[in-house]
Design a protein around this motif. Structure first.
Motif, short mmCIF file in Angstrom:
data_model
loop_
_atom_site.label_atom_id
_atom_site.label_comp_id
_atom_site.label_asym_id
_atom_site.label_seq_id
_atom_site.Cartn_x
_atom_site.Cartn_y
_atom_site.Cartn_z
N UNK A 192 0.83 -1.19 0.00
CA UNK A 192 0.00 0.00 0.00
C UNK A 192 0.87 1.25 0.00
N UNK A 193 0.49 2.25 -0.80
CA UNK A 193 1.12 3.57 -0.75
C UNK A 193 0.01 4.55 -0.42
N UNK A 194 0.17 5.31 0.67
CA UNK A 194 -0.86 6.24 1.13
C UNK A 194 -0.49 7.65 0.71
N UNK A 195 -1.38 8.27 -0.06
CA UNK A 195 -1.22 9.66 -0.50
C UNK A 195 0.12 9.92 -1.18
N UNK A 196 0.76 8.89 -1.72
CA UNK A 196 2.04 9.06 -2.38
C UNK A 196 3.16 9.44 -1.42
N UNK A 197 2.95 9.24 -0.11
CA UNK A 197 3.93 9.67 0.88
C UNK A 197 4.41 8.57 1.81
N UNK A 198 3.58 7.57 2.07
CA UNK A 198 3.90 6.54 3.05
C UNK A 198 3.70 5.16 2.42
#
Length: 85
Positions: free
Chosen positions: A18-24
């Motif tokens: 998973x990549x959250x908001x392109x930040x995490x």
């Protein structure tokens, strides 16, 4: 298509959970314990994608909050005198 990082080419596709908001980047696990290899793998993912923050979440923990670990790419120590209690 293989992923390239500088001069290194990966022979297998990069599979992130998973990549959250392109930040995490979130790496999900369900195992007895998180190993140093799991942290190194997440750190490699962070470096390849160019992100700074990752979370390892182990669903095998009795309490979910005990199964969450933070991994930071390029962690820099604070400047002297910048941290006060």
């Amino acid at each position: 298509m293989p992923i390239r990082y500088k001069t290194v080419q990966l022979g297998v596709p990069l599979r992130l959970d998973l990549i959250v908001e392109g930040k995490v980047i979130v790496d999900l696990k369900a195992k007895e314990a998180i190993l140093p290899l799991d942290r190194a793998k997440l750190l490699s993912y962070l470096r390849l994608v160019g992100l700074r923050l990752g979370l390892l979440i182990n669903f095998h923990s009795v309490l979910l909050k005990d199964g969450v670990e933070r991994v930071v790419n390029r962690l820099e120590p604070p400047e002297p005198g910048s941290f006060k209690l």
